[in-house]
Design an enzyme around this catalytic site. Sequence first.
Site, mmCIF file in Angstrom:
data_model
loop_
_atom_site.group_PDB
_atom_site.id
_atom_site.type_symbol
_atom_site.label_atom_id
_atom_site.label_comp_id
_atom_site.label_asym_id
_atom_site.label_seq_id
_atom_site.Cartn_x
_atom_site.Cartn_y
_atom_site.Cartn_z
ATOM 1 C CE LYS A 70 -27.531 45.952 28.140
ATOM 2 N NZ LYS A 70 -28.357 46.880 28.931
ATOM 3 N N GLY A 121 -24.346 42.736 37.653
ATOM 4 C CA GLY A 121 -25.804 42.693 37.672
ATOM 5 C C GLY A 121 -26.276 41.574 38.581
ATOM 6 C CD GLU A 137 -33.520 35.991 37.268
ATOM 7 O OE1 GLU A 137 -33.627 36.937 38.067
ATOM 8 O OE2 GLU A 137 -34.394 35.683 36.441
ATOM 9 N N GLY A 188 -26.281 36.674 35.693
ATOM 10 C CA GLY A 188 -24.901 36.173 35.712
ATOM 11 C C GLY A 188 -24.841 34.704 35.347
ATOM 12 C CB CYS A 196 -23.949 44.679 44.650
ATOM 13 S SG CYS A 196 -22.494 45.750 44.679
ATOM 14 C CD GLU A 221 -28.917 41.682 45.422
ATOM 15 O OE1 GLU A 221 -29.218 41.160 44.344
ATOM 16 O OE2 GLU A 221 -27.877 42.341 45.582
HETATM 17 P P1 NAD Z 1 -29.798 42.765 35.895
HETATM 18 O O1 NAD Z 1 -29.003 41.536 36.013
HETATM 19 O O2 NAD Z 1 -31.245 42.642 35.676
HETATM 20 O O3 NAD Z 1 -29.252 43.679 34.715
HETATM 21 C C1 NAD Z 1 -27.911 44.039 34.639
HETATM 22 C C2 NAD Z 1 -27.567 44.350 33.199
HETATM 23 O O4 NAD Z 1 -27.671 43.170 32.421
HETATM 24 C C3 NAD Z 1 -28.472 45.374 32.533
HETATM 25 O O5 NAD Z 1 -27.667 46.191 31.711
HETATM 26 C C4 NAD Z 1 -29.413 44.521 31.688
HETATM 27 O O6 NAD Z 1 -29.891 45.170 30.563
HETATM 28 C C5 NAD Z 1 -28.493 43.382 31.283
HETATM 29 N N1 NAD Z 1 -29.168 42.118 30.980
HETATM 30 C C6 NAD Z 1 -30.362 41.664 31.436
HETATM 31 N N2 NAD Z 1 -30.616 40.432 30.942
HETATM 32 C C7 NAD Z 1 -29.544 40.101 30.185
HETATM 33 C C8 NAD Z 1 -29.198 38.949 29.425
HETATM 34 N N3 NAD Z 1 -29.992 37.891 29.357
HETATM 35 N N4 NAD Z 1 -28.026 38.934 28.778
HETATM 36 C C9 NAD Z 1 -27.175 39.979 28.855
HETATM 37 N N5 NAD Z 1 -27.463 41.108 29.538
HETATM 38 C C10 NAD Z 1 -28.619 41.155 30.208
HETATM 39 O O7 NAD Z 1 -29.458 43.601 37.205
HETATM 40 P P2 NAD Z 1 -29.993 45.019 37.620
HETATM 41 O O8 NAD Z 1 -31.383 44.840 38.104
HETATM 42 O O9 NAD Z 1 -29.734 46.032 36.568
HETATM 43 O O10 NAD Z 1 -28.997 45.366 38.806
HETATM 44 C C11 NAD Z 1 -29.163 44.914 40.078
HETATM 45 C C12 NAD Z 1 -28.221 43.755 40.377
HETATM 46 O O11 NAD Z 1 -26.862 44.129 40.143
HETATM 47 C C13 NAD Z 1 -28.287 43.353 41.808
HETATM 48 O O12 NAD Z 1 -28.384 41.976 41.921
HETATM 49 C C14 NAD Z 1 -26.957 43.857 42.363
HETATM 50 O O13 NAD Z 1 -26.539 43.173 43.510
HETATM 51 C C15 NAD Z 1 -26.053 43.696 41.227
HETATM 52 N N6 NAD Z 1 -24.846 44.528 41.361
HETATM 53 C C16 NAD Z 1 -23.652 43.939 41.661
HETATM 54 C C17 NAD Z 1 -22.509 44.705 41.844
HETATM 55 C C18 NAD Z 1 -21.188 44.055 42.178
HETATM 56 O O14 NAD Z 1 -20.174 44.712 42.013
HETATM 57 N N7 NAD Z 1 -21.163 42.833 42.634
HETATM 58 C C19 NAD Z 1 -22.581 46.095 41.708
HETATM 59 C C20 NAD Z 1 -23.808 46.664 41.410
HETATM 60 C C21 NAD Z 1 -24.942 45.866 41.240
#
Ligand code: NAD
Length: 790
Positions: free
Chosen positions: A192, A244, A247, A249, A300, A397
């Site tokens: 997704k 992602g 939070e 995670g 990230c 962040e």
């Molecule tokens: P997010 O956590 O809001 O969303 C990430 C994904 O999770 C999206 O597809 C979203 O639809 C989904 N999602 C949201 N709530 C969910 C839930 N309750 N259950 C399952 N899925 C859910 O993050 P974002 O705003 O899209 O991305 C930014 C974050 O991603 C930043 O914190 C960034 O540091 C992190 N990131 C980490 C890496 C890494 O490799 N460590 C790489 C890129 C981004």
Amino acid sequence: MNILERYHAMEYGPAPEARNEADAWLAGRDFSKALFIGGDWKAASSGKTFETSEPSSGKLLAKVSDANAADIDAAVAAATKALPKWSASSGYVRAKVLYAIGRAMQRHQRLFAVLESIDNGKPIRESRDIDVPLAIRHFIHHAGWAQALDRDFPGQKGVGVVGQIIPWNFPLLMLAWKIAPALAAGCTVVLKPAEFTPLTAILFAEICERAGVPKGVVNIVQGGPEAGAAIVNHPGIQKIAFTGSSEVGKIIRKATAGSGKKLSLELGGKSAFIVFEDADLDSAVEGLVDGIWFNQGQVCCAGSRLLVQEGIAEAFIAKVKTRMSRLRVGSPLDKNTDIGPLVDLTQLDRVKGLIAEGARQGAVCWQPDAVLPSSGYYHLPTLATGVSPANILAQEEVFGPVLATMTFRNTEEAIELANNTRYGLAASVWSENVNLALHVAPQLKAGVVWVNGTNMFDAACGFGGYRESGFGREGGREGMFEYLVAKLPLGPLIKPATASAQPVEQAEGSAIDRTAKLFIGGKQVRPDGNYSLAVATAKGKLAGEVGLGSRKDIRDAVSAARGCKAWPEATAYNRSQVLYYLAENLSGRADEFTARLVQLTGVPAKAAREEVDQSIERLFLYAGLADKFEGRVHQPPARAVTLALHEPVGVLGIVAPDNQPLLGFISLIAPALAMGNTVVAVPSERYPLLATDLYQVIEYSDVPAGAINIVTGRTAELAGVLAKHDDVDGLWLFADAETCAKAEADSIGNLKRVWSGNGRSLDWASEEAAGDALLRRAVEVKNVWVPYGD
Ligand code: NAD
């Protein structure tokens, strides 16, 4: 202006990338049927869609099918149906498919790049030169892993159906990081994308159709958190791979607790960019521009905390400001643009809010004079100085173009400041003295360290975090493990301890009180509560008593383990010798331990002796492997080597099972110790005397105080305390299913790495329950990038 004047002025003219092909693609697609399930394009079963718009203008790009739980069911069913054939196909067959994907992407490279920049807002220079080529490299690189599985991962097989959830900041690249290793391992996927950036994943699904990916092997569903949660909670999925925010995670860690699903989390960061006074300052400034303003800081691993040595701080900041004034903010499709818009208005508002709060907390925020485009979600690059370590801009962040600056006096202070964060994704170290840089790198709590560089990535090199930046690695050999499972030999089901196990009768000849204490910080200490726990013989008589450890005792043990620097800092050879002494000293008391096993468990003497001998052998094994389970050197396609170092996880909590109580205990603590972890062990609740009898063996074996701590007591209670303790980095749990599930859910405070038997023990006598399978869990892999050449 004539040509000569233009030449002298050296001003940039507009250099727009053509978008007609992308616009034609957008106009020609039916986005209301955007779910790619079982090889077909489907509408959401609810008929709903969500909107994706262009960050540079706010204009609507498409209304895309919004999946719900029923659609996820359909996607999982398709992936499940495709799994047997795909996982049984030869590595060569899978390699050809991965290669075909890579080649087909190459043929549409420009369309991918333009579409990514339109949907996400990132400058075309980045999507064209970084995101898309790297995504292609992932598929081509992983074709090789598909064929190398038997050779490089003997005894391992694909985990099954995988649910993958990715963020919006690198939509295509994150998709590649997820799908390529999964397909190589023989898994089928339900992926997704993030709801802000659905487009390149749709184009990718078209590529899958053309590249001959069998139907159902790749399923791509669009939607938001509801669809994400349906993936996370789906019982037909064996592994969740999430990238992602920390939070979300944590929500996922909690939701999957006790499910037995394999889990990898790639989360947020607050990475340090450390500039020592002997650094090449001009190179460091260029590195910093890339470190924090790449993708508008929505990265990230963005180097969002600049730590600069005091003596050069003023000069360096002046250079940074000069360089910031030359950053070109503008259309993402202009080839000269350095900084495009943020992904969405909500993100822009969030960044503004954090800057305002940072300023309220004392930071001085500076921005260059530049005119922002009149529409779109643009934000000027921002430099915050006067930032205290507790300032929100130093801790949170921001995920935007904001750099927080602090100064340090010496190396120790730089390391301390760098590690003063709950995250641990990446760090950048700048010094012309490579000895200094390589002295600092291992001391940084981060999964990736770039020496005199930043944002270097490659498909062959692992990427991933320490601490709340998540666990697991993506890329190369390290990343392949995330999609593989080894068949470990199962032991008995573990039942919760019951009060009925309590002995009633005093055993003969046990008149002398021999209550075993706890072992904390190298000393035998009374439990804080001054209670004890009776231990029964196999015949139900009193064998002795042990201290009933409590929350306070675990806390003391954790702080002793944390305080023990001698063990993690010892050489591997040194640790190896200590483990050999332990084996030697246990062997000197083999008869005594044999008798104890017979007394407590009722096994025949021969079997007991065998367990003791196996325990000694196991100590020998890990003593020998302590200096052999080493990292690797990766050779990415760049003028750099990447040192994949094995580092201890840190403080490991170990909850040992009842079966084979001596061998089980030793099989768990020995690999942890061999890799330099310090341990807080909770022995079997039923047979703790086998662990307490080890105190003297430990005392005679030169084990530094605090390296091994043993707290006896109630398994469920002590496991719970370890799980919630934020200074415990990892937890290995062999306890009843309920205790395991609860501990996994409780581990979210600091996102400790949990390895749980989920209510099942292992057969500790088997060969598979020893060696690499455990050593891998006892280390974190840190990838240190060291460029070379002038
Ligand atoms: P997010 O956590 O809001 O969303 C990430 C994904 O999770 C999206 O597809 C979203 O639809 C989904 N999602 C949201 N709530 C969910 C839930 N309750 N259950 C399952 N899925 C859910 O993050 P974002 O705003 O899209 O991305 C930014 C974050 O991603 C930043 O914190 C960034 O540091 C992190 N990131 C980490 C890496 C890494 O490799 N460590 C790489 C890129 C981004």
